[in-house]
Write a protein that holds these residues in place. Structure first.
Motif, PDB file in Angstrom:
ATOM      1  N   MET A  54       0.814  -1.223   0.000  1.00 33.37           N
ATOM      2  CA  MET A  54       0.000   0.000   0.000  1.00 33.37           C
ATOM      3  C   MET A  54       0.845   1.270   0.000  1.00 33.37           C
ATOM      4  SD  MET A  54      -3.167  -0.779  -0.207  1.00 33.37           S
ATOM      5  CE  MET A  54      -3.951   0.754   0.283  1.00 33.37           C
ATOM      6  N   GLN A  55       2.124   1.166   0.412  1.00 30.06           N
ATOM      7  CA  GLN A  55       2.940   2.381   0.526  1.00 30.06           C
ATOM      8  C   GLN A  55       3.211   3.018  -0.835  1.00 30.06           C
ATOM      9  OE1 GLN A  55       6.019   2.784   3.250  1.00 30.06           O
ATOM     10  NE2 GLN A  55       4.975   1.690   4.878  1.00 30.06           N
ATOM     11  N   LEU A  56       3.327   2.182  -1.893  1.00 29.79           N
ATOM     12  CA  LEU A  56       3.496   2.730  -3.240  1.00 29.79           C
ATOM     13  C   LEU A  56       2.240   3.473  -3.678  1.00 29.79           C
ATOM     14  CD1 LEU A  56       5.214   3.009  -5.781  1.00 29.79           C
ATOM     15  CD2 LEU A  56       4.267   0.817  -6.574  1.00 29.79           C
ATOM     16  N   PHE A  57       1.090   2.927  -3.317  1.00 27.58           N
ATOM     17  CA  PHE A  57      -0.178   3.602  -3.629  1.00 27.58           C
ATOM     18  C   PHE A  57      -0.266   4.945  -2.900  1.00 27.58           C
ATOM     19  CE2 PHE A  57      -4.567   4.411  -2.182  1.00 27.58           C
ATOM     20  CZ  PHE A  57      -5.170   4.639  -3.420  1.00 27.58           C
ATOM     21  N   TYR A  58       0.099   4.945  -1.604  1.00 29.04           N
ATOM     22  CA  TYR A  58       0.078   6.197  -0.829  1.00 29.04           C
ATOM     23  C   TYR A  58       1.052   7.213  -1.416  1.00 29.04           C
ATOM     24  CZ  TYR A  58      -2.511   3.678   2.809  1.00 29.04           C
ATOM     25  OH  TYR A  58      -3.449   2.968   3.494  1.00 29.04           O
ATOM     26  N   PHE A  59       2.214   6.725  -1.848  1.00 29.17           N
ATOM     27  CA  PHE A  59       3.204   7.615  -2.461  1.00 29.17           C
ATOM     28  C   PHE A  59       2.607   8.299  -3.689  1.00 29.17           C
ATOM     29  CE2 PHE A  59       6.379   8.405  -5.727  1.00 29.17           C
ATOM     30  CZ  PHE A  59       7.314   9.160  -5.044  1.00 29.17           C
ATOM     31  N   CYS A  60       1.959   7.535  -4.535  1.00 29.92           N
ATOM     32  CA  CYS A  60       1.366   8.099  -5.761  1.00 29.92           C
ATOM     33  C   CYS A  60       0.295   9.129  -5.422  1.00 29.92           C
ATOM     34  CB  CYS A  60       0.776   6.985  -6.625  1.00 29.92           C
ATOM     35  SG  CYS A  60       2.002   5.861  -7.301  1.00 29.92           S
ATOM     36  N   VAL A  61      -0.549   8.809  -4.441  1.00 29.94           N
ATOM     37  CA  VAL A  61      -1.622   9.730  -4.050  1.00 29.94           C
ATOM     38  C   VAL A  61      -1.053  11.033  -3.499  1.00 29.94           C
ATOM     39  CG1 VAL A  61      -3.538  10.096  -2.434  1.00 29.94           C
ATOM     40  CG2 VAL A  61      -3.311   7.907  -3.619  1.00 29.94           C
ATOM     41  N   PHE A  62      -0.093  10.931  -2.559  1.00 30.02           N
ATOM     42  CA  PHE A  62       0.523  12.123  -1.966  1.00 30.02           C
ATOM     43  C   PHE A  62       1.270  12.931  -3.019  1.00 30.02           C
ATOM     44  CE2 PHE A  62      -0.685  10.405   1.984  1.00 30.02           C
ATOM     45  CZ  PHE A  62      -0.395  11.298   3.010  1.00 30.02           C
ATOM     46  N   PHE A  63       1.951  12.226  -3.928  1.00 25.48           N
ATOM     47  CA  PHE A  63       2.726  12.910  -4.961  1.00 25.48           C
ATOM     48  C   PHE A  63       1.817  13.717  -5.891  1.00 25.48           C
ATOM     49  CE2 PHE A  63       4.752  12.990  -9.176  1.00 25.48           C
ATOM     50  CZ  PHE A  63       5.942  13.624  -8.849  1.00 25.48           C
ATOM     51  N   VAL A  64       0.728  13.103  -6.333  1.00 20.23           N
ATOM     52  CA  VAL A  64      -0.214  13.791  -7.227  1.00 20.23           C
ATOM     53  C   VAL A  64      -0.841  14.994  -6.518  1.00 20.23           C
ATOM     54  CG1 VAL A  64      -2.421  13.572  -8.440  1.00 20.23           C
ATOM     55  CG2 VAL A  64      -0.705  11.764  -8.635  1.00 20.23           C
ATOM     56  N   ILE A  65      -1.247  14.805  -5.264  1.00 21.79           N
ATOM     57  CA  ILE A  65      -1.847  15.913  -4.500  1.00 21.79           C
ATOM     58  C   ILE A  65      -0.858  17.061  -4.362  1.00 21.79           C
ATOM     59  CG2 ILE A  65      -2.661  16.617  -2.206  1.00 21.79           C
ATOM     60  CD1 ILE A  65      -3.989  13.894  -1.939  1.00 21.79           C
ATOM     61  N   TYR A  66       0.405  16.725  -4.058  1.00 15.34           N
ATOM     62  CA  TYR A  66       1.414  17.771  -3.864  1.00 15.34           C
ATOM     63  C   TYR A  66       1.682  18.546  -5.150  1.00 15.34           C
ATOM     64  CZ  TYR A  66       5.825  20.038  -2.693  1.00 15.34           C
ATOM     65  OH  TYR A  66       6.806  20.976  -2.493  1.00 15.34           O
ATOM     66  N   ILE A  67       1.846  17.832  -6.250  1.00 21.02           N
ATOM     67  CA  ILE A  67       2.111  18.493  -7.534  1.00 21.02           C
ATOM     68  C   ILE A  67       0.940  19.405  -7.912  1.00 21.02           C
ATOM     69  CG2 ILE A  67       2.444  18.129 -10.011  1.00 21.02           C
ATOM     70  CD1 ILE A  67       4.911  17.567  -8.316  1.00 21.02           C
ATOM     71  N   LEU A  68      -0.282  18.902  -7.772  1.00 21.57           N
ATOM     72  CA  LEU A  68      -1.464  19.703  -8.108  1.00 21.57           C
ATOM     73  C   LEU A  68      -1.584  20.925  -7.198  1.00 21.57           C
ATOM     74  CD1 LEU A  68      -4.150  16.922  -8.780  1.00 21.57           C
ATOM     75  CD2 LEU A  68      -2.936  18.325 -10.457  1.00 21.57           C
ATOM     76  N   THR A  69      -1.264  20.736  -5.903  1.00 19.96           N
ATOM     77  CA  THR A  69      -1.326  21.849  -4.950  1.00 19.96           C
ATOM     78  C   THR A  69      -0.345  22.948  -5.330  1.00 19.96           C
ATOM     79  OG1 THR A  69      -1.968  20.363  -3.148  1.00 19.96           O
ATOM     80  CG2 THR A  69      -1.069  22.500  -2.526  1.00 19.96           C
TER      81      THR A  69
END
Length: 296
Positions: free
Chosen positions: A1-16
């Motif tokens: 699940m950590q790779l999934f969390y990484f992708c989610v956090f990464f996308v949110i950060y870039i969009l922010t």
């Protein structure tokens, strides 16, 4: 699940970051947006970017490398940066509410009351207040001995989970959180509430439905952000210490440190026709300038 969390956090950060940088760029480039409302909105965008950058990159590092160690000084630095956001955002929302109050309730004197010099002074004051408060919290936290477990049950260095690890009396720290949070939070919320009582009273006196709708649309986005921010911060830091739950704290921290900075640009831009049109013009200008340079 950590790779999934990484992708989610990464996308949110870039969009922010991209969304907030777009707001800052648009406000800087479009001349008719050089007014107090958008000046404070660009400050808000800087603050959201600051908050996300203080939390998410280090979290991404944990998730991708599996190295979840942070130095004591690094932890205190992160805590200082994160807690500079709260007081600054408290008073920034209050100032933005006051700006809408003057624009709606006293429009004839708006340019006099909210002149450029006063706006810069207000922005400087609220940023200094945020940093001063965070430095005090950091100093009081740094003096605590941590002789128990060094494992922080959180995804960033925050006050409640760090105080739980201390092996000395933390009464002074908890009192400081409640006092500072209570004074700054309640005073800014009260001032914002007073502004909106006056705003709603003035809007209800407008005779036409179109006029009322137009007046309310200028402050609806700000009101939504106020409710989300004050609600999450109050739940996090203004509860009795006996009611702390680390699992609940993590969810609320996720809301105000990760999700809210990503939502704020959407709330402000999608509900504001002037901002949407300015963004379209700016994006088109950048696009056509790149096409022109490519064809040279």
């Amino acid at each position: 699940m950590q790779l999934f969390y990484f992708c989610v956090f990464f996308v949110i950060y870039i969009l922010t970051v991209l969304a907030n940088l777009l707001i800052i760029t648009v406000v800087s480039l479009i001349a008719h947006l050089h007014i107090p409302m958008y000046f404070f909105l660009s400050n808000f965008a800087v603050l959201d970017t600051w908050c996300s950058t203080a939390v998410i990159p280090k979290t991404l590092s944990y998730l991708i490398t599996q190295n979840k160690v942070i130095s004591h000084s690094g932890c205190l630095t992160q805590l200082c940066f994160v807690h500079s956001v709260g007081p600054t955002e408290f008073f920034l929302l209050t100032v933005m509410g006051f700006d809408r109050y003057v624009a709606i309730c006293n429009p004839m004197h708006y340019t006099t009351i909210m002149n450029k010099q006063k706006c810069v002074q207000l922005a400087t004051g609220l940023w200094l207040t945020g940093f001063l408060t965070s430095i005090i919290h950091t100093i009081f936290t740094a003096r605590l001995p941590y002789c128990k477990s060094h494992e922080i049950s959180h995804f960033f260095c925050d006050l409640p989970p760090m105080l739980k690890l201390a092996c000395s009396d933390t009464f002074l720290n908890k009192l400081l959180i409640l006092t500072a949070g209570g004074f700054l939070g309640l005073s800014s919320f009260f001032l914002t509430l007073v502004s909106y009582i006056q705003i709603i009273s003035a809007i209800l006196k407008i005779h036409t439905k179109v006029g009322r709708s137009r007046a309310f649309s200028t402050c609806a986005s700000h009101l939504i952000v106020v409710l989300i921010f004050f609600g999450s911060i109050s739940f996090m830091y203004m509860r009795p210490t006996s009611n702390y739950s680390l699992e609940q704290d993590q969810l609320v921290s996720l809301l105000y440190a990760v999700v809210t900075p990503a939502l704020n640009p959407i709330i402000y831009s999608l509900r504001n026709k002037e901002m949407k049109n300015a963004m379209k013009r700016t994006i088109n200008k950048i696009y056509y300038s790149k096409v022109y340079m490519a064809n040279m």
